[in-house]
Design a protein around this motif. Sequence first.
Motif, mmCIF file in Angstrom:
data_model
loop_
_atom_site.group_PDB
_atom_site.id
_atom_site.type_symbol
_atom_site.label_atom_id
_atom_site.label_comp_id
_atom_site.label_asym_id
_atom_site.label_seq_id
_atom_site.Cartn_x
_atom_site.Cartn_y
_atom_site.Cartn_z
ATOM 1 N N ALA A 103 33.801 23.502 39.840
ATOM 2 C CA ALA A 103 32.604 24.332 39.995
ATOM 3 C C ALA A 103 32.698 25.586 38.856
ATOM 4 O O ALA A 103 31.396 25.784 38.626
ATOM 5 N N HIS A 104 33.824 25.729 38.364
ATOM 6 C CA HIS A 104 33.733 26.903 37.238
ATOM 7 C C HIS A 104 34.406 26.457 36.033
ATOM 8 O O HIS A 104 33.694 26.585 34.888
ATOM 9 N N ASP A 105 35.625 25.724 36.232
ATOM 10 C CA ASP A 105 36.564 25.830 34.839
ATOM 11 C C ASP A 105 36.386 24.353 34.771
ATOM 12 O O ASP A 105 36.995 23.694 35.301
ATOM 13 N N PRO A 106 35.936 23.901 33.631
ATOM 14 C CA PRO A 106 35.627 22.231 33.352
ATOM 15 C C PRO A 106 36.973 21.844 32.842
ATOM 16 O O PRO A 106 37.186 20.668 32.846
ATOM 17 N N PHE A 107 38.012 22.592 32.568
ATOM 18 C CA PHE A 107 39.450 22.221 32.123
ATOM 19 C C PHE A 107 40.420 22.255 32.768
ATOM 20 O O PHE A 107 41.582 21.830 32.786
ATOM 21 N N HIS A 108 40.197 22.649 34.253
ATOM 22 C CA HIS A 108 41.040 22.675 35.397
ATOM 23 C C HIS A 108 42.041 21.519 35.473
ATOM 24 O O HIS A 108 43.132 21.513 35.901
ATOM 25 N N LEU A 109 41.268 20.364 35.541
ATOM 26 C CA LEU A 109 41.836 19.057 35.643
ATOM 27 C C LEU A 109 42.165 18.231 34.577
ATOM 28 O O LEU A 109 42.369 16.916 34.605
ATOM 29 N N HIS A 110 41.900 18.903 33.407
ATOM 30 C CA HIS A 110 41.761 18.069 32.120
ATOM 31 C C HIS A 110 43.285 17.460 32.077
ATOM 32 O O HIS A 110 43.214 16.164 31.735
ATOM 33 N N GLY A 244 24.998 7.032 53.867
ATOM 34 C CA GLY A 244 25.490 5.874 53.266
ATOM 35 C C GLY A 244 26.660 5.493 54.038
ATOM 36 O O GLY A 244 27.802 6.178 54.318
ATOM 37 N N ALA A 245 26.780 4.008 54.048
ATOM 38 C CA ALA A 245 28.171 3.624 54.767
ATOM 39 C C ALA A 245 29.310 3.613 54.097
ATOM 40 O O ALA A 245 30.529 3.795 54.639
ATOM 41 N N HIS A 246 29.149 4.043 52.731
ATOM 42 C CA HIS A 246 30.470 3.894 51.821
ATOM 43 C C HIS A 246 30.591 4.752 51.064
ATOM 44 O O HIS A 246 30.866 4.814 49.739
ATOM 45 N N HIS A 247 30.214 5.956 51.516
ATOM 46 C CA HIS A 247 30.246 7.289 50.917
ATOM 47 C C HIS A 247 31.735 7.693 50.330
ATOM 48 O O HIS A 247 32.498 7.679 51.293
ATOM 49 N N PRO A 248 31.878 7.957 49.213
ATOM 50 C CA PRO A 248 33.424 8.724 48.845
ATOM 51 C C PRO A 248 33.548 9.900 49.320
ATOM 52 O O PRO A 248 32.805 10.558 49.601
ATOM 53 N N TRP A 249 34.845 10.252 49.400
ATOM 54 C CA TRP A 249 35.222 11.442 49.696
ATOM 55 C C TRP A 249 35.192 12.477 48.707
ATOM 56 O O TRP A 249 35.229 11.744 47.689
ATOM 57 N N CYS A 250 34.844 13.624 48.826
ATOM 58 C CA CYS A 250 34.631 14.601 47.684
ATOM 59 C C CYS A 250 35.316 15.826 47.818
ATOM 60 O O CYS A 250 35.495 16.454 48.701
ATOM 61 N N TRP A 251 35.857 16.307 46.888
ATOM 62 C CA TRP A 251 36.761 17.420 46.768
ATOM 63 C C TRP A 251 36.245 18.163 45.574
ATOM 64 O O TRP A 251 36.498 17.808 44.207
ATOM 65 N N ILE A 252 35.948 19.407 45.591
ATOM 66 C CA ILE A 252 35.664 20.486 44.537
ATOM 67 C C ILE A 252 36.920 21.370 44.233
ATOM 68 O O ILE A 252 37.299 22.353 45.282
ATOM 69 N N ASP A 253 37.639 21.015 43.503
ATOM 70 C CA ASP A 253 39.161 21.572 43.434
ATOM 71 C C ASP A 253 39.171 23.144 43.182
ATOM 72 O O ASP A 253 40.037 23.604 43.935
ATOM 73 N N ASP A 254 38.760 23.733 42.444
ATOM 74 C CA ASP A 254 38.813 25.089 41.986
ATOM 75 C C ASP A 254 38.376 26.110 43.028
ATOM 76 O O ASP A 254 39.024 27.108 43.075
#
Length: 406
Positions: A103-110, A244-254
């Motif tokens: 959401a904020h830091d684009p490099f947190h998972l770099h 949708g029947a095959h929706h991925p799980w989603c995680w906003i990490d920061d």
Amino acid sequence: MAASNPSVQTDLRPEVLVVGAGLAGLSVAWWLRGRARVRVVDMASQAGAEASSQNAGMLRRLGEDPYERTLAQRVHTLLSAPQAATFGDPMLSRQTGAVLALAHDPFHLHDAVSGLRARGIRLEALDRTRLAEVAPAMADAPVVRAWFVPDERVVDAGLLVSALMRDLRNTPGCSVTLDTRIDALDVHAGKVRGVRTSDATLAADRVVLAGGAWSRHLVEPHGVFRPLIPLRRTLVQVRGPRLGAHHPWCWIDDVGVYVRPEGEGWLISGCDEAIDAPSQLASGSRGPVGETERALALDKVVRWFPALADVRAVGGWTGLRTFAPDRRPVLGADPELRGLWWCAGLGGFGVTCGLAAGEAVAAWILGESVPFLRDPPAVSPGRSFFRRWPIRPAGDIARMRLVPVR
């Protein structure tokens, strides 16, 4: 229940006694089966009744810590391309895909992204249009970076526990004993020789502590400090559009929020953390959802997943996730108590890493190397730990709080 005659018990003693029948402990025993006599002991009446049954089941390889990623990749391989019949059941896990976002830091998972790409793992960087196509729940989500990991999976932890239990009970020399509380380690001249229950001493050449938050109490009377700290987290079940029947799980990490399709709705969490002192714990750590924690999770969903703004809570629970201060697993031989081994501190990644952590500990017990984990000191129980460590009460890494390690 163990026999009360000490001489009989010594004659039949296992080579390895594992304390804890969750995914970590059962995994150690499973990898040792057929190569050592193994006994698993747990105070619960059902295997996998604590942290192993309190998670969302997401197998996540795009994590912050490189050792977590290494263990996660090994587990993913075991479940997605099973060479053992135990893991061949297609119901144990299923490919869902996952979206990890910031959401904020684009490099947190770099570093994590670079590490997975170096392993040849498929990732797709998503722009806003593509993000809405892959994960409709994230349409108009105010994130600055997102990746799609198409091969990520969801694991049925209950079925996995049952599969491990079945193999252990069908293997000569292996046993699982439940409803047995471990009161103390049996230590003589600096060597662990077994454990003590309320009515017996269970002898073993080696003892593996895999009981999560309960483990540290067994070593502290012997002057050994292993800071394993349980944090309580909330999961909320909500009803709302499936998208949708095959929706991925989603995680906003920061900011700390995830959503995972489940049944007729979603399983969500605001990734809250609250220390739950080990001295106050008893068997049965699953708890109810508090109003504040429910509101936190729902508010985050409204803010970060606008397409799910109308979901309503219908249930949920809280569970414990036990960490070392550096949030890295505690694996291997204890340098201060001979005969004592650890498979603990798996935090919120027991499903993600448990099978591989157990494999590593079993291999080291047998005197073998672990090709996928080449730096054992980095996860050793004897490594140095922080005196203070950051927790995330609201799940947000920008709002961490330092607490002393006790």
